[in-house]
Enzyme design. Structure first.
Site, PDB file in Angstrom:
ATOM      1  N   GLY A   1      37.454  31.495  48.820  1.00 27.31           N
ATOM      2  CA  GLY A   1      38.469  31.201  47.871  1.00 27.31           C
ATOM      3  C   GLY A   1      39.633  32.382  47.641  1.00 27.31           C
ATOM      4  CG  HIS A   2      38.689  35.972  46.038  1.00 28.40           C
ATOM      5  ND1 HIS A   2      37.244  35.838  45.925  1.00 28.40           N
ATOM      6  CD2 HIS A   2      39.062  36.123  44.747  1.00 28.40           C
ATOM      7  CE1 HIS A   2      36.869  36.216  44.596  1.00 28.40           C
ATOM      8  NE2 HIS A   2      37.858  36.296  43.769  1.00 28.40           N
TER       9      HIS A   2
ATOM     10  CD  GLU B   1      45.382  24.066  40.834  1.00 30.03           C
ATOM     11  OE1 GLU B   1      44.601  23.398  41.324  1.00 30.03           O
ATOM     12  OE2 GLU B   1      46.667  23.716  41.062  1.00 30.03           O
TER      13      GLU B   1
ATOM     14  CG  ASP C   1      38.828  31.614  37.005  1.00 28.69           C
ATOM     15  OD1 ASP C   1      38.040  31.422  36.429  1.00 28.69           O
ATOM     16  OD2 ASP C   1      38.963  32.399  38.034  1.00 28.69           O
TER      17      ASP C   1
ATOM     18  CB  SER D   1      32.013  36.845  42.369  1.00 27.86           C
ATOM     19  OG  SER D   1      33.445  36.898  43.103  1.00 27.86           O
ATOM     20  NE  ARG D   2      30.155  35.831  35.921  1.00 27.50           N
ATOM     21  CZ  ARG D   2      31.385  36.097  35.525  1.00 27.50           C
ATOM     22  NH1 ARG D   2      32.325  35.484  35.957  1.00 27.50           N
ATOM     23  NH2 ARG D   2      31.500  37.372  34.656  1.00 27.50           N
TER      24      ARG D   2
END
Length: 280
Positions: free
Chosen positions: A36-37, A148, A150, A186-187
């Site tokens: 995603g990053h 998107e 967040d 990341s979680r």
């Protein structure tokens, strides 16, 4: 690709690019980067002459019982993703560089941070707005890229940039998902195998809601109910919230009119995951 941990060095490099008339794209992150990053970095790469990534786990956006100390970190992995995606500069400061003394000045926003994730995380978005403002002043980008997933954070950053007259274009980027539909985060690494399987219910529930919306359902309660019912089939899922809100004001709506955000947060064990869909 270069890396620096100091504001001084970052500013000197960026000022040099500015003197050459080069455009700058910026991707702020807390590290532990995933696909995603990488999609944000690659998007910035296609639209700017130079690309800057920040890697900084910001303590001011974590509550006293949240996971700042154990937030996953892997700088070597992060730098490799940045390099492969085409970053020119990685700014990775220590906490003491960004907060050399007790902060007395903060940036906050009214209204937009009160509901959704902000309802149970007091001062979270104050911390987000403060660190993003500091980074904007240091990097001075032409464009800044945010995912998107967040959605509340994105809405807040867009309004903050508008209200504070930042000469920066805020660039929303679509959610990147795993093959089974789980939004990348990341979680996700915190999840056990059983919790990971149960977490697929989030994207399934949103797909059901999307289908209802496409069929013309206008009742927000009905949209919410189908999501709650689908997630509740998973014994490991504990719903924090499921809300249908106006996409701009983030106020709850009863009837679907205009653009809406369907947002949710759910615990699997101690891991809290968020997901959403926009509908126009």
């Amino acid at each position: 690709m270069k890396m620096t941990a100091t504001i001084k060095d970052a500013r000197e490099m960026i000022e040099g690019w500015k003197r050459q008339g080069l455009s700058i794209g910026f991707v702020p992150t807390m590290g532990f980067l995933h696909a995603g990053h990488r999609s944000l970095i690659e998007k910035a790469r296609t639209e700017n002459d130079r690309v800057v990534i920040s890697i900084f786990v910001n303590p001011t956006q974590f509550g006293p019982n949240e996971d700042f100390a154990k937030y996953p970190r892997d700088m070597g992995h992060d730098l490799e993703i940045c390099r492969l995606a085409g970053a020119d500069l990685v700014f990775a400061p220590e906490v003491s560089e960004m907060y050399p003394s007790k902060n007395l000045a903060y940036v906050d926003i009214q209204g937009l941070g009160d509901g959704l994730c902000g309802a149970k995380r007091p001062n979270h978005f104050r911390g987000v707005c403060t660190i993003v403002t500091k980074l904007f002043h240091i990097i001075t980008p032409d464009r800044a890229y945010f995912g998107e997933k967040d959605a509340q954070q994105l809405a807040i950053i867009k309004r903050m940039a508008q209200d504070l007259s930042f000469n920066i274009e805020i660039m929303p980027c679509p959610i990147v998902r795993e093959p089974d539909g789980l939004a990348m985060s990341s979680r996700n690494t915190y999840l056990s195998s059983e919790e990971r399987a149960a977490a697929r219910s989030l994207s399934r529930s949103l797909a059901l809601a999307h289908r209802l919306l496409l069929q013309g359902e206008k009742d927000a309660v009905a949209i919410r109910q189908v999501i709650v019912e689908e997630i509740s089939r998973e014994p490991l899922a504990q719903i924090d919230y499921v809300d249908v809100v106006d996409a701009c004001t983030l106020n709850n709506v009863e009837q679907i009119q205009g653009s809406v955000l369907v947002a949710l947060a759910v615990y699997f064990g101690k891991t809290r995951l968020i997901d959403n869909l926009f509908f126009k």
